[in-house]
Design a protein around this motif. Sequence first.
Motif, PDB file in Angstrom:
ATOM      1  N   PRO A  30       0.819  -1.219   0.000  1.00  0.00           N
ATOM      2  CA  PRO A  30       0.000   0.000   0.000  1.00  0.00           C
ATOM      3  C   PRO A  30       0.854   1.271   0.000  1.00  0.00           C
ATOM      4  N   THR A  81      -3.801   3.737   6.438  1.00  0.00           N
ATOM      5  CA  THR A  81      -3.195   2.719   5.592  1.00  0.00           C
ATOM      6  C   THR A  81      -2.539   1.594   6.383  1.00  0.00           C
ATOM      7  N   SER A 110      -4.098   7.840   1.118  1.00  0.00           N
ATOM      8  CA  SER A 110      -4.351   6.574   0.423  1.00  0.00           C
ATOM      9  C   SER A 110      -5.810   6.424  -0.013  1.00  0.00           C
ATOM     10  N   LYS A 143       0.635   6.922  -3.528  1.00  0.00           N
ATOM     11  CA  LYS A 143      -0.369   5.939  -3.127  1.00  0.00           C
ATOM     12  C   LYS A 143      -1.415   5.851  -4.239  1.00  0.00           C
ATOM     13  N   THR A 201      -9.141   0.726  -0.588  1.00  0.00           N
ATOM     14  CA  THR A 201      -7.941   0.791  -1.436  1.00  0.00           C
ATOM     15  C   THR A 201      -6.888  -0.260  -1.069  1.00  0.00           C
ATOM     16  N   LEU A 202      -7.131  -0.975   0.002  1.00  0.00           N
ATOM     17  CA  LEU A 202      -6.259  -2.082   0.379  1.00  0.00           C
ATOM     18  C   LEU A 202      -7.069  -3.042   1.243  1.00  0.00           C
ATOM     19  N   SER A 241      -2.531  -4.088  -1.663  1.00  0.00           N
ATOM     20  CA  SER A 241      -3.114  -2.858  -2.201  1.00  0.00           C
ATOM     21  C   SER A 241      -3.812  -3.086  -3.530  1.00  0.00           C
TER      22      SER A 241
END
Length: 362
Positions: A9, A136, A165, A188, A292-293, A338
């Motif tokens: 990530p 994150t 992120s 990111k 996003t992750l 990620s």
Amino acid sequence: MGHVKLHIPGPVEVSPKTFEAFCHPMIGHRGQGFKDLYARLQPQLQGLLGTRQLVYLSTSSAWGVMEGALRNLTARKVLNCMCGAFSDKWFDVSKRCGKEAEALQVPWGSPIRADQVDARLATGLFDAVTLIHNETSCGVMSPLAEIAALKARYPDVMFIIDAVSSMTAVPLDFDALGIDVLLAGTQKAFALPPGLTVFTVSPTALAKAATAKDRGYYFDFVEFEKNARDSMTPSTPSIPHVYALASKVDEFFAEGLANRYARHRQTNGMLRDWASRNGFTLFPEPGHESLTLVCVNNGARPGGRVIDVAKFQKLVKDQGILIDGGYGKIKGTTFRISNMGDETPGTITALIAVLDAALAKL
Ligand SMILES: *Cc1c(COP(=O)(O)O)cnc(C)c1O
């Protein structure tokens, strides 16, 4: 061994097209060429951040602007909302800047809730609050809209938001949120190399910054505003980054922002499904997982499968992909993958095939 593709990530994988954009011949940062470049980019960035304010470009990683925001906007006391490694660190940075600071700490994996922020701001002690939208380190997304809604009750408190992120991956509407600072480093979700931060600041915050005595120069928000009006930056920026950002933002609009957000939702869903299909649980409190992750629970809390992360990571790396083995105090008891940037259902399918093959060898 050749290139190992990044699925950590941040920094995330950078496309050849983006690297090519870096190779533009150099120009002067006070000349018309740079002004035209930034001026063309400005409305696109404003669209991306949902703002009529000017969007600034800082040649620094995110921490530069995160620290700068404290120096520009905290006169009395800052409330640092803490739910993971980056947000915990912001409290430390407040103190290193000589600011009065209070920690609003929740356990890693839990989000920051609006009522917790409200209770502290109601004391009247604070003139600034920091929040990380997408933490994150443990894959937690806090309810930004609900927390930002408090601004109406505390108009003199500066709402400083790190969207490092999440910016470009989920809708973020600066003006509608009514917040004071919104920032993101580009390594990111933007999928650019590290070294540039994109941010914007409210008129109220600019007025307050103008009264801050020790705000320094490099991150002086008043300087950023003054220069941005002429499509310039206070000091010499990383001009190659700005070319690359322009190329990248063109890609965002060619794809369409709504499609981009939907793609992140879809690829993140694929990774969540992979985790549950294989007997894992996720580390964050249900309902507050990042888009996003994925931060996979691997013994940090009860429930779900536990594997030898170091071995798993190595098996995946042998196939040319780097995933993350967990951050700070949850290293090894979690691991992170990620889906930021250019990842598509196709690339995530390929990643999952590698993850499955590695799991089968454990
Ligand atoms: C990566 C990250 C940072 C730190 O960014 P730098 O580019 O190292 O300064 C801050 N906040 C969040 C949420 C991050 O993910």
